[in-house]
Design a protein around this motif. Sequence first.
Motif, PDB file in Angstrom:
ATOM      1  N   ALA B 173     -99.924  25.749 -60.977  1.00 35.89           N
ATOM      2  CA  ALA B 173     -99.719  26.836 -60.397  1.00 35.89           C
ATOM      3  C   ALA B 173    -100.600  26.631 -59.251  1.00 35.89           C
ATOM      4  N   GLY B 174    -102.132  26.398 -59.732  1.00 33.41           N
ATOM      5  CA  GLY B 174    -103.113  26.201 -59.655  1.00 33.41           C
ATOM      6  C   GLY B 174    -103.207  25.135 -58.647  1.00 33.41           C
ATOM      7  N   LEU B 178    -103.790  24.844 -54.320  1.00 29.31           N
ATOM      8  CA  LEU B 178    -104.725  24.342 -53.830  1.00 29.31           C
ATOM      9  C   LEU B 178    -104.184  23.413 -52.446  1.00 29.31           C
ATOM     10  N   ASP B 179    -103.263  23.049 -52.796  1.00 25.74           N
ATOM     11  CA  ASP B 179    -102.061  22.022 -51.992  1.00 25.74           C
ATOM     12  C   ASP B 179    -102.162  23.261 -50.745  1.00 25.74           C
ATOM     13  N   TYR B 193    -106.792   9.307 -43.288  1.00 22.79           N
ATOM     14  CA  TYR B 193    -107.600   9.196 -44.383  1.00 22.79           C
ATOM     15  C   TYR B 193    -106.299  10.223 -45.298  1.00 22.79           C
ATOM     16  N   PRO B 194    -105.792   9.026 -46.477  1.00 24.14           N
ATOM     17  CA  PRO B 194    -104.888  10.757 -47.110  1.00 24.14           C
ATOM     18  C   PRO B 194    -105.890  11.663 -48.121  1.00 24.14           C
ATOM     19  N   LEU B 195    -105.956  12.273 -47.874  1.00 24.47           N
ATOM     20  CA  LEU B 195    -106.492  13.154 -49.328  1.00 24.47           C
ATOM     21  C   LEU B 195    -106.202  13.024 -50.122  1.00 24.47           C
ATOM     22  N   SER B 196    -106.820  13.481 -51.159  1.00 22.39           N
ATOM     23  CA  SER B 196    -106.639  13.735 -52.724  1.00 22.39           C
ATOM     24  C   SER B 196    -107.499  14.467 -53.325  1.00 22.39           C
ATOM     25  N   VAL B 197    -107.754  15.843 -53.258  1.00 20.51           N
ATOM     26  CA  VAL B 197    -108.491  16.546 -53.395  1.00 20.51           C
ATOM     27  C   VAL B 197    -107.820  17.140 -55.131  1.00 20.51           C
ATOM     28  N   SER B 198    -109.713  16.954 -56.281  1.00 20.11           N
ATOM     29  CA  SER B 198    -109.031  17.015 -57.316  1.00 20.11           C
ATOM     30  C   SER B 198    -109.773  18.110 -58.080  1.00 20.11           C
ATOM     31  N   ALA B 363    -101.667  36.212 -55.613  1.00 21.29           N
ATOM     32  CA  ALA B 363    -101.126  34.979 -56.604  1.00 21.29           C
ATOM     33  C   ALA B 363    -101.774  34.024 -56.702  1.00 21.29           C
ATOM     34  N   ASP B 364    -101.783  33.114 -55.802  1.00 17.25           N
ATOM     35  CA  ASP B 364    -102.281  31.801 -55.608  1.00 17.25           C
ATOM     36  C   ASP B 364    -103.674  31.821 -56.123  1.00 17.25           C
ATOM     37  N   TRP B 365    -104.641  32.355 -55.541  1.00 17.31           N
ATOM     38  CA  TRP B 365    -106.309  32.493 -55.734  1.00 17.31           C
ATOM     39  C   TRP B 365    -106.118  32.845 -57.272  1.00 17.31           C
ATOM     40  N   GLN B 366    -105.541  33.520 -58.121  1.00 15.25           N
ATOM     41  CA  GLN B 366    -105.797  34.067 -59.170  1.00 15.25           C
ATOM     42  C   GLN B 366    -105.775  32.384 -59.566  1.00 15.25           C
TER      43      GLN B 366
END
Lengths: 407, 376
Positions: B173-174, B178-179, B193-198, B363-366
């Motif tokens: 869900a998180g 984020l996406d 650039y292909p972004l890759s956020v982790s 909800a998303d923020w949580q």
Amino acid sequence: MSDGNYAHGDYTGHGKALFWLALCTGLLTLLTLGIYRFWAKTRIRRYIWSSARLDGSRFEYTGTGLEKFLGFLLAVVFLAVYLGLIQIVLFYFGLRIFAAPQTPEQALAQTAGFSVSALALMPFIFFAIYRARRYKLARSRWRGIRFGMDKAAWGYAFRALGYWLLTLISLGLLTPLMTFRLEKYMTDRSWFGDAQFEQQGRWTALYAKMKHIFIGLVLMALGGTAAAFIEEPASLLTMLAVLAIPTGLVWFVIGVISYRVQCFAYLTRHKMLMGKIAFHAQPRTAKVIGTYIVGSLILSLLLSVAVAVFGGIAALMLSGLDLTAPDSTFEPGMIPPIVISVAGYLLTLIAAQAGALALITQPILRHYVQSLTVINIEALAEIHQRLADPGADAEGFADALDIGGAI
Amino acid sequence: MKGNAHLYDGQSAARHAVQVDLSEDRNALVITGDSLAAPVVWPLPDLRALGDHADPSQIVLTRHLDTPDESPRDPARLVVEDPEMVAWLHRTRPRLHRKDLRDGTGRRIALRLGGALAAVAAMIFVILPALANTLAGLLPLDKEIAFGQGVKAQMERFLGASELGALDCDAPAGRAALDRMVARLTGGQDLGYPLSVSVIDHKMMNAFAAPGGQIVVLRGLLDKAQSPDVVAAVLAHEIGHVVHRDPTRHALRTAGSVGLLGLVFGDFTGGTVMVLLAERLINASYSQDAEAKADQYAYDMLIAAGLPPSALAEMFETFRKEFGDVEGPMAHFASHPRLATRIDAANAASPQETPHRPALGTADWQALRTICKDRG
């Protein structure tokens, strides 16, 4: 000391005097952010040169700190441009070719790729080695007469690269060829006043000096073979392997030192000055290694005492503070112990360097000088002065590239 | 004052046994010997002794003379061992250990020093950065991404990961939240650039960009952020670094300048400390500039996404409360500009009236805040 037509080398330097000189100049170097190092080196050489005596006359070192500093600045201009460009371009190609290491093999390949930058410096390093020796000779005098060396540093650098390559390809079997030819190149271009040195002898004679290296290698090979055939753990083979490999390793290390000491002796015994004056040198490998071990032991003992004292003071001062508290921020109370720790660390390093000079380098040097004899010393009186060598970079390249050893 | 000594005449290697005496006007040393063709006269004020001599019982004298040598000294040497004469020399000749510099020495030092400083400065501030920019542009994307993965892996190990990905947070869900946030920020435009956020499970309040579009957010930042807008603002800032290729340029420039600085400071004790300090100082001047540009990029991106740039100011405010601002001379060593300046700039960039829709729903923020909860 002179007995008839022979003169024996003599060394009168004291450990204590040299230690204090090195300690004071080391502190000044630290306080001046490294600039004093040129004067420090000069003063230590002046002391060491004037400690060596031949036939009642002391040697003299006439180099100056100022000319070393100026030479270093000159070298920086060349090397800054060269090194900066080489490093960034190589790093780029390293990235392009190898990218991120996924396996240990790739990581190794990448490291190898980056160390190509060291390779790009090789010609400069050999160039600097020759120039440093030329400078040292040009600034050495005995009985007021200058030593000197011809300007031939690039010729040396190219030959040295070639011989290194040969040695590498032959897996070290041609090491004596390299040792001999490079020393001959330098010796044949060395002068005392108007008298020229000449290197005689044969390079194949140096194989005998490699004896202990070979014994070490054979022992290690034996141990390795024995280990490969082990079937039961408590057999004779196991014992052989367990004993032979470490013995071989130690023997090999001693062999390398022995090779260097005995090559020096052989090459010195086969030098001639003006075709008339000969030399005899008989340094003992055991004495050199013994001095090294005893010196290191005393030094590490003294250092551990010093570290314990400094560390104790810093620990005591820190002990009142709670550093494990969560979100602990910087407390002013931490400053004195941190300053003491850093200062103590740097002081200990400087003291260690000064101690190594006084307890290891100087005694070994003393042994080399005292085991040296000049034959037909009377012929020296015919020698006349040579012109001064301006010595453009005064070891600047060697200093910038961190070559130079103890003194 | 009179005695025996030895003279080396500076011309031959002969050793002359000589007698030394004062001249009649008591203003010079007169050196006479059977093997000398004529007496040698050295005026007293010109006498100099060799320094750092190993034998304190003797003095080796020479004299001040303008020669082409390394120092302005007569090549002749007078070795005095007679204790009375040694004592007399020490007592009456205060100038024995004077250093004599040639005229124009100061100018020569200034010239060489200026030349060396100019060469190093030109390399560090002009040539290496320009080269780093060019090379960063030439590096193929796949190589840059691979390099970035290496950098990220190193960072993870530094933060305490026992193996790669051991600290990665990816509660589904998180992850989805984020996406969605990244998609809203980029708004479908191509960044190159292909972004890759982790997200990495570490209490530090920080985020960073590695080469090749990799952005890492540390869990501490999610914990401390008051609203999703703040996280979006930080992401926009890091995307700014990615688009400007800052991490790659930085790595290339550092590779060049570290080798060069090692050369300047040499091999003395404490030299390594100096190299690190200097590198920090040089780096700071570039990275402060890069940070300001990334901030600027973030404002534009946030406004385009309908978010207020003042969210970035909120983040900096939290930083300032946690760690304080850098002040005074230390500010030159900091890799980031002063927080006060950045807060003002971010607030100034915010339009007065924005129809505001938070970066994420409640909800998303949580979900994003608990992305690390059920890890491992």
